[in-house]
Write an enzyme that holds these catalytic residues in place. Structure first.
Site, PDB file in Angstrom:
ATOM      1  N   ILE A 113      -0.570   4.664   1.075  1.00  0.00           N
ATOM      2  CA  ILE A 113      -1.537   5.926   1.107  1.00  0.00           C
ATOM      3  C   ILE A 113      -0.982   6.947   1.820  1.00  0.00           C
ATOM      4  O   ILE A 113      -1.034   7.932   1.208  1.00  0.00           O
ATOM      5  CB  ILE A 113      -2.546   5.128   2.021  1.00  0.00           C
ATOM      6  CG1 ILE A 113      -3.181   4.295   2.324  1.00  0.00           C
ATOM      7  CG2 ILE A 113      -3.657   6.064   2.896  1.00  0.00           C
ATOM      8  CD1 ILE A 113      -3.481   3.689   0.692  1.00  0.00           C
ATOM      9  N   GLY A 119       0.743  -9.837   9.255  1.00  0.00           N
ATOM     10  CA  GLY A 119      -0.126 -10.771   8.679  1.00  0.00           C
ATOM     11  C   GLY A 119      -0.688 -11.483   9.551  1.00  0.00           C
ATOM     12  O   GLY A 119      -0.686 -13.105   9.169  1.00  0.00           O
ATOM     13  N   CYS A 129       6.574   5.670   9.070  1.00  0.00           N
ATOM     14  CA  CYS A 129       5.765   4.974   7.706  1.00  0.00           C
ATOM     15  C   CYS A 129       6.189   5.362   6.446  1.00  0.00           C
ATOM     16  O   CYS A 129       6.683   6.044   6.451  1.00  0.00           O
ATOM     17  CB  CYS A 129       4.448   6.211   8.283  1.00  0.00           C
ATOM     18  SG  CYS A 129       3.577   6.355   5.608  1.00  0.00           S
ATOM     19  N   GLY A 188       0.697  -8.271   5.143  1.00  0.00           N
ATOM     20  CA  GLY A 188      -0.478  -9.513   5.014  1.00  0.00           C
ATOM     21  C   GLY A 188       0.745 -10.915   5.375  1.00  0.00           C
ATOM     22  O   GLY A 188       2.007 -10.106   5.753  1.00  0.00           O
ATOM     23  N   ASN A 248       0.838  -1.453  -0.273  1.00  0.00           N
ATOM     24  CA  ASN A 248      -0.237  -0.337  -0.451  1.00  0.00           C
ATOM     25  C   ASN A 248       0.260   1.093  -0.297  1.00  0.00           C
ATOM     26  O   ASN A 248       2.254   1.318   0.380  1.00  0.00           O
ATOM     27  CB  ASN A 248      -1.203   0.105   0.975  1.00  0.00           C
ATOM     28  CG  ASN A 248       0.351   0.888   2.607  1.00  0.00           C
ATOM     29  OD1 ASN A 248      -0.371   1.765   2.889  1.00  0.00           O
ATOM     30  ND2 ASN A 248      -0.381  -0.952   3.427  1.00  0.00           N
TER      31      ASN A 248
END
Lengths: 388, 317
Positions: free
Chosen positions: B71, B251, B137, B224, B69
Site C-alpha cells: 500500500i 496470521g 513498514c 496471514g 500487500n
C-alpha cells in the site's frame, strides 16, 4: 444546462425516472386504474441525493400494477412517499431513511444461488437471491465474495492443527494441489445486473393500508447477477457453486458510477469482462430516460458474454437491452475485424453529435487508452471520459 | 471468566486487537459488527502530510495461506485525520462501556523529527489512548523499515516520540532483521511502554509468464497464516529479552492462535488479514477463547501470558 434539463424541474426529472422504473417492472397504467403521480413541492437534498415527497394515485380498486409500483418505489431509494389508493390515503413515511443516516450501506449476508451456468467461453454467470444488496446496489459497485464453502470452513476448523491440513484430501486433484491450507481471500465481483423475482407477488385484494406494507416486504429487486471471468482459483471455485447452495457475501461495496442529473446521452463502452459492471449501468441509464449507446467488444463470438444467444434468464440479453431502448452494438475482433475501441472511433462523430453526452468505459487498458486518447483529461477508469 | 488485560497502563476488555491497516479509520466496517469482542483498535498509519501510497494497480496478491500487500502508507494526513475521522471514532458506542474500546493511532515519518512533530500534534487530542510507532513498514523507500532495522535508529525514534508526548508509546517491530531481540531491547531502553510485533515479512510474487512482479509496487509485505509460526517465535524471543508487554500478531484466525501468541509472551493479540475474510472474527475468537480456557480449566487468561515451557533441557521421564 441543456435546454431540456433547464425546462424540467428536478422533481419532474426524477418522476420520469420513476415512470421508467415502473415500466421496467412491466407496469403500464390501465384504463380504470387511474395510476398517477403527483410530486409535492417538497424537494430537498439528503446525503447528496434528491429526496421528494410525492403521491401515487390508483383507481378505486388497487390493481396489481399499483401494488407493484409501490414496491418499485420502495426500491427506488427515495425515502418518502405517500400512496393514495382510491379515496384511502396510505401514508408511508420512511422517516429513518429521510432524517437519519439510513440503513447500513452494506451488509454481511448469506445469499442463495438461484442460477449457475456458463455464460460464454471462459465466463460463468451466477445469480444469487440477495434482497438486502439488490435493493440498494448502484451501478459500479461490487460484492466481496468468499470462495470457501461452509463445509470447507468446518473441515478447516476441525483439522487445522493436524499435520495433514484440511485440504489434504484434495491434493491429488490438479488445480487444488496448490490450494492454500487457508480459506481463500474474498474475491471482488462487479454487480452485473439486478433483477426481480420471476413470479410477481399476488395482487392485493383490497386497498387497506397494511396491504402495501405486506407487499413491500417482498420488494421487486431481489436478485443479483454476477459475471465471472474464469481466471484463477477463486473464480473457478465460485463457478462450481450449484443452485440452492449459499454464498457468503459482503456488499455492496465501492463507489457508484456518478450519473449527472442533466445527462441526456451516454455512450457505454465495454471490452471483455468490462461488461460485468457496465450492463447494470446501461440499464440504470435507460431507466433514467437517458439515451444510451452500449458498445460491447470481445475477441470472438464465443467469448461475447452478452450475445444474441439466450442468456441466464432464458432471454436474449442483447435484444432485451434493445427492447429497453438501449442501442446495442456487438463487436468481435474475429468476425468484425475491429476492436470495440476502433468501432467507437469509427462511429465517434455520430455518437458524440448533439446533446450532453458522457462516455463510460471499462475494459482492458489498451482499450481505455484508445477510447480516451482523443481527450487529454482522462482521469481514471471509472471517471467519465469527458463531457461534450 | 476474565479476559481483560492491562497493556501499557490501559485496561482492555479483551486481549483481542485489530491490527493496523485493516480497519482503516472504521468507516468501511460500519454496521458489520467488527468491533464486538475487540479490546483495542490500531488505526491505519498516518503521517504528518497526506500520502498517496504506491502504484494503485494491484496492491494485494493472494499467496499460499497468506497475502502480499504493497500500500505504501497511503493516508489522509494528520490534520484531516483529526478533523474528519477522530471525532467519529471517539464517539463510537463501544467507547461508552465500562472498559471502553481503546483507540491506538499508528504513526510514521521519513525522519525522526517528523515522528516527533506528529506525536506532539496528537498529544492532548481526546480519543487517542496510545501511539503505535510504525518503524517497520516494508513498503516505503525512505523511513519506514529503515528505522526498525537498526537498533540505534529505533531507539532514537522511540526516544523522540517518548519526549514529544505523554501517551503510551508502542514501537512496531519488523521481523526482517537478524536479531529482533536487540531492536526490542533498544526500544525498551529508549522508553517504550509496550512493543508490537510482527509487521509483515517482506516478500515478492512473480507472474512467470510476463516476468513481472504481481504487485504494482514490485515488493510487498506477507501476512496471514503463512507467517504465524515466524511471528510466534519472534514474540517468544522478544518476551525473553525485555519485560515490556507485547502485542503479538501474525496470521491469527481463531482462539487457539491467540493463545499460542499469549503463551509465547504476548499480553494482547492483533487480528489482521483474517478480518478481510470474515469481518466478525473478533467476536468468534472471543467466544472460542472462553470455551478454550474453560476446557483448559483456566479462569483467567493472564497467568497464561508467557506460559510456554520449552522441551529443550527437559528431563524425559
Amino acid at each position: 444546462m441543456s435546454p431540456r434539463a433547464a425546462r424540467e424541474p428536478a422533481a419532474a426529472r426524477w418522476l420520469r425516472y420513476l415512470a421508467g422504473l415502473g415500466r421496467s417492472w412491466g407496469l403500464e397504467p390501465k384504463a380504470g386504474a387511474e395510476l398517477g403521480f403527483r410530486a409535492l413541492d417538497q424537494v430537498w437534498m439528503h446525503q447528496g441525493r434528491p429526496r421528494f415527497l410525492f403521491q401515487i394515485f390508483t383507481g378505486p380498486d388497487v390493481t396489481l400494477e399499483g401494488a407493484l409500483l409501490t414496491e418499485a418505489l420502495a426500491t427506488a431509494r427515495y425515502g418518502y412517499w405517500e400512496v393514495i389508493a382510491g379515496d384511502t390515503l396510505c401514508k408511508f413515511v420512511e422517516s429513518g431513511e429521510v432524517a437519519g443516516p439510513g440503513p447500513p450501506a452494506r451488509s454481511l449476508t448469506r445469499a442463495e444461488v438461484v442460477f449457475s451456468a456458463p455464460a460464454c467461453r471462459g465466463h460463468h454467470r451466477l445469480v444469487v437471491r440477495c434482497p438486502s444488496v439488490a435493493r440498494i446496489a448502484q451501478p459500479g459497485q461490487f460484492l466481496h465474495i468468499s470462495c470457501t464453502t461452509e463445509a470447507e470452513l468446518d473441515a478447516f476448523a476441525a483439522s487445522k492443527n493436524r499435520p495433514t491440513g484440511w485440504s489434504g484430501a484434495d491434493l491429488a486433484t490438479e488445480r487444488t494441489a496448490k490450494a492454500p491450507h487457508w480459506p481463500l481471500l474474498r474475491r471482488p465481483m462487479s454487480i452485473h445486473r439486478i433483477a426481480s423475482e420471476t413470479t410477481p407477488p399476488a395482487p392485493a385484494p383490497s386497498p387497506v393500508p397494511g396491504q402495501f406494507r405486506r407487499l413491500m416486504d417482498h420488494p421487486c429487486r431481489t436478485q443479483v447477477a454476477l459475471l465471472l471471468k474464469l481466471v484463477g482459483l477463486g473464480a473457478r471455485r465460485l463457478a462450481q457453486r450449484q443452485v440452492a447452495e449459499w454464498l457468503d457475501i459482503l456488499g455492496p461495496l465501492g463507489t457508484p458510477v456518478p450519473i449527472a442529473d442533466d445527462l441526456e446521452r451516454a455512450i457505454v463502452i465495454a471490452g471483455g469482462i468490462g461488461i460485468a459492471p457496465l450492463a447494470f449501468l446501461a440499464e440504470e441509464l435507460a431507466l433514467r430516460n437517458i439515451e444510451t449507446h452500449l458498445l460491447v467488444g470481445a475477441r470472438d463470438r464465443e467469448r461475447l458474454p452478452i450475445g444474441v444467444e439466450p442468456d441466464a434468464w432464458e432471454r436474449p440479453l442483447a435484444s432485451e437491452f434493445r427492447a429497453r431502448g438501449i442501442a446495442v452494438d456487438l463487436v468481435t475482433e474475429a468476425e468484425d475485424g475491429v476492436t470495440v475501441a476502433e468501432r467507437f472511433e469509427q462511429r465517434r462523430d455520430e455518437l458524440l453529435a448533439g446533446g450532453r453526452v458522457e462516455i463510460f468505459a471499462c475494459g482492458p487498458r489498451p482499450m481505455l487508452a484508445r477510447v480516451c486518447c482523443w481527450r487529454s483529461a482522462w482521469r481514471a477508469e471509472w471517471a467519465p471520459a469527458g463531457r461534450v | 471468566m476474565n479476559l481483560s488485560v492491562s497493556l501499557a497502563g490501559l485496561q482492555l476488555a479483551t486481549p483481542i486487537m485489530i491490527a493496523s491497516g485493516i480497519w482503516g479509520y472504521g468507516d468501511e466496517y460500519t454496521g458489520l459488527g467488527t468491533l464486538e469482542g475487540v479490546g483495542a483498535v490500531v488505526l491505519k498509519t498516518i503521517t504528518l502530510d497526506p500520502c498517496v501510497g504506491n502504484e494503485p494497480a494491484c496492491r494485494t496478491v493472494e499467496t499460499p495461506s497468506g497475502m502480499l500487500n504493497s500500500i505504501g502508507l497511503e493516508n489522509i494526513g494528520a490534520e484531516a485525520f483529526l478533523a474528519d475521522k477522530l471525532p467519529h471514532l471517539r464517539d463510537l458506542p463501544e467507547r461508552r462501556t465500562a472498559t471502553p474500546l481503546r483507540i491506538i493511532v499508528s504513526i510514521a515519518g521519513d525522519t525522526v523529527d517528523e515522528f516527533a512533530r506528529l506525536a506532539a500534534r496528537l498529544e492532548g487530542e481526546a480519543g487517542i489512548d496510545a501511539l503505535e510507532v510504525n518503524i517497520s513498514c516494508p513498503n516505503v523507500e525512505r523511513g519506514g523499515a529503515l528505522f526498525g532495522c537498526d537498533a540505534n535508529a529505533a531507539a532514537e525514534v522511540t526516544r523522540a516520540v517518548r519526549s514529544a508526548c505523554s501517551l503510551p508509546v508502542i514501537p512496531k517491530l519488523t521481523p526482517n532483521v537478524t536479531d529482533i531481540a536487540a531492536i526490542a531491547r533498544a526500544c525498551a531502553e529508549a522508553g517504550a511502554d509496550a512493543l508490537s510485533l510482527i509487521n509483515t515479512i517482506s516478500g515478492m510474487a512473480i507472474d512467470v509468464r510476463t516476468q513481472r512482479p504481481r504487485l504494482g509496487g514490485d515488493f510487498g509485505g506477507l501476512s496471514g497464516p503463512a507467517i504465524r509460526p515466524a511471528a510466534v517465535l519472534r514474540v517468544y524471543q522478544v518476551a525473553q529479552a525485555v519485560s515490556l508487554p507485547i502485542i503479538g500478531m501474525g496470521g491469527v484466525w481463531d482462539a487457539e492462535d491467540v493463545l499460542e501468541f499469549v503463551e509465547a509472551g504476548a499480553t494482547a493479540v492483533g487480528v489482521g488479514t483474517a478480518l478481510f475474510f470474515d469481518p466478525q472474527r473478533p467476536r468468534k475468537i472471543v467466544q472460542g477463547l472462553e470455551a478454550l480456557l474453560r476446557e483448559m480449566g483456566a479462569e483467567d487468561i493472564r497467568p497464561l501470558i508467557g506460559a510456554v515451557r520449552l522441551n529443550r533441557g527437559q528431563q524425559i521421564d
